[in-house]
Design an enzyme around this catalytic site. Structure first.
Site, PDB file in Angstrom:
ATOM      1  N   THR A 165     -14.579  -3.992  23.500  1.00 28.33           N
ATOM      2  CA  THR A 165     -15.903  -3.610  22.993  1.00 28.33           C
ATOM      3  C   THR A 165     -16.213  -4.258  21.659  1.00 28.33           C
ATOM      4  OG1 THR A 165     -17.311  -1.684  22.586  1.00 28.33           O
ATOM      5  CG2 THR A 165     -15.065  -1.546  21.770  1.00 28.33           C
ATOM      6  N   LYS A 166     -15.185  -4.731  20.936  1.00 23.79           N
ATOM      7  CA  LYS A 166     -15.379  -5.301  19.612  1.00 23.79           C
ATOM      8  C   LYS A 166     -16.116  -6.635  19.639  1.00 23.79           C
ATOM      9  CE  LYS A 166     -13.271  -1.982  17.374  1.00 23.79           C
ATOM     10  NZ  LYS A 166     -13.981  -1.077  16.455  1.00 23.79           N
ATOM     11  N   ASP A 167     -16.220  -7.262  20.811  1.00 22.32           N
ATOM     12  CA  ASP A 167     -17.043  -8.477  20.910  1.00 22.32           C
ATOM     13  C   ASP A 167     -18.464  -8.196  20.449  1.00 22.32           C
ATOM     14  OD1 ASP A 167     -14.866  -9.708  22.026  1.00 22.32           O
ATOM     15  OD2 ASP A 167     -15.806 -10.152  23.948  1.00 22.32           O
TER      16      ASP A 167
ATOM     17  N   THR B 227     -10.929  -6.339  17.051  1.00 21.43           N
ATOM     18  CA  THR B 227     -12.013  -6.929  16.269  1.00 21.43           C
ATOM     19  C   THR B 227     -11.622  -8.320  15.797  1.00 21.43           C
ATOM     20  OG1 THR B 227     -12.711  -4.740  15.525  1.00 21.43           O
ATOM     21  CG2 THR B 227     -13.536  -6.615  14.277  1.00 21.43           C
TER      22      THR B 227
END
Length: 345
Positions: free
Chosen positions: A47-49, A79
């Protein structure tokens, strides 16, 4: 090239719009319908994209970043990988201060993506000069033409998920979602997603997953930072020993805490029963779902979305390694129920 034909100018075009996948076997005895927002489908497998691309593009729009500059960040691994990926495409240098709790797989991935990595001791206070927070700050001061992303205290962390994850989930469930269950680390994912969803329907219940050894649950309940809550734990990217401003506690209805051991086994359970190869924090989310179901939180009308933050490939030396599981006391030696490997001679 035509994006509608799944042709992209570079890998960054694949960030976001991850699938919502119905869960079946692992929730077969639960009341309600359960769906996983599977963030491992992002190109950087987490999800850090979303925040890496959004924060960097906002910095570019404001003229803060120019090609050749250095991006510095504090990270448990995900991240950092996302920032390194974006830096490759956009022409930036990338320096990462990483917790020693991060899996060797994650650290190797960061090096492979060209990032300069500083591995910092995990079990020190946030104010310790050796903590990954303080190391990142020091590097930012020392390196000319650098920016410090500072995801824990960057409001753009929330904004990124408000503009993407929240809207995607609302549309994918056709507005029928009743509960969101998500891990809280920096808090950007749960806070930004919750902000969007609450604006559509204030009755959607937002439930955060925290770790034993973290201060978030108690702070949410009392608004007091209690250092006595802090002790070492193994789950990466979940919980905190400080209070991130990127967590909007007012948007979260409640927290539940999960154990290292239960979360590790639940990650394996997701893989073996749903065919979804997910990371340690996804196991933590399933552990939370089990607790909530046992409490009777859900009913037959519930439409529950659980965010699975990353991919299992980042945990091959930990959760999916029997020797590591045995060393932690999570598994008896030679008691694994994994498929056998046969060597033909």
């Amino acid at each position: 090239m035509n994006k509608n034909l799944n042709v992209y100018n570079n890998v960054l075009g694949l960030v976001g719009n991850t699938p919502l996948i119905k869960l079946n076997k692992i929730v077969s005895k639960f009341q309600g319908s359960f769906f996983a927002k599977v963030e491992g489908f992002n190109p950087g497998h987490s999800t850090k994209d979303r925040i890496a691309l959004y924060i960097i593009e906002q910095a570019e729009k404001k003229g803060i970043l120019k090609p050749g500059d250095t991006i510095i960040e504090t990270t448990s691994g995900n991240t950092g990988f996302s920032l390194a990926m974006v830096s490759i495409i956009k022409g930036y240098k990338c320096i990462l201060a990483v917790s020693s709790k991060s899996s060797p797989d994650k650290i190797d991935m960061l090096k492979t993506m060209g990032a300069e990595v500083y591995v910092c001791p995990a079990h020190v206070s946030a104010e310790d000069p050796k903590s990954y927070y303080e190391v990142a700050k020091r590097l930012h001061k020392e390196i000319e033409d650098s920016i410090y992303i500072n995801q824990y205290f960057n409001e753009l962390n929330i904004e990124a998920h408000y503009n993407s994850t929240g809207a995607e989930i609302w549309n994918q469930t056709e507005g029928k979602i009743t509960h969101l269950v998500a891990c809280s680390g920096t808090g950007g994912t749960i806070s930004g997603t919750a902000k969007f969803l609450k604006e559509q329907n204030k009755n959607i219940e937002i439930i955060g997953i925290d770790a034993y050894g973290s201060v978030l649950k108690k702070y949410h309940e009392t608004r007091e930072f209690d250092k006595n809550e802090i002790y070492p734990y193994r789950i990466e990217g979940l919980g905190k020993n400080l209070i991130p401003s990127a967590t909007d506690f007012d948007k979260i209805d409640r927290f539940v805490k999960v154990t290292d051991e239960g979360s590790a086994h639940s990650a394996r359970e997701i893989a073996s029963k749903e065919g979804l190869f997910v990371g340690y924090t996804s196991g933590a989310v399933l552990e939370g779902l089990k607790q909530l179901n046992a409490e009777g939180v859900f009913n037959n009308e519930s439409v529950v979305v659980a965010i699975f933050p990353d991919h299992g490939s980042k945990y091959m030396s930990k959760v999916y390694n029997n020797e590591w599981m045995e060393q932690q006391g999570f598994m008896e030696k030679n008691k694994s129920k994994e498929a056998e490997i046969h060597y033909v001679k």
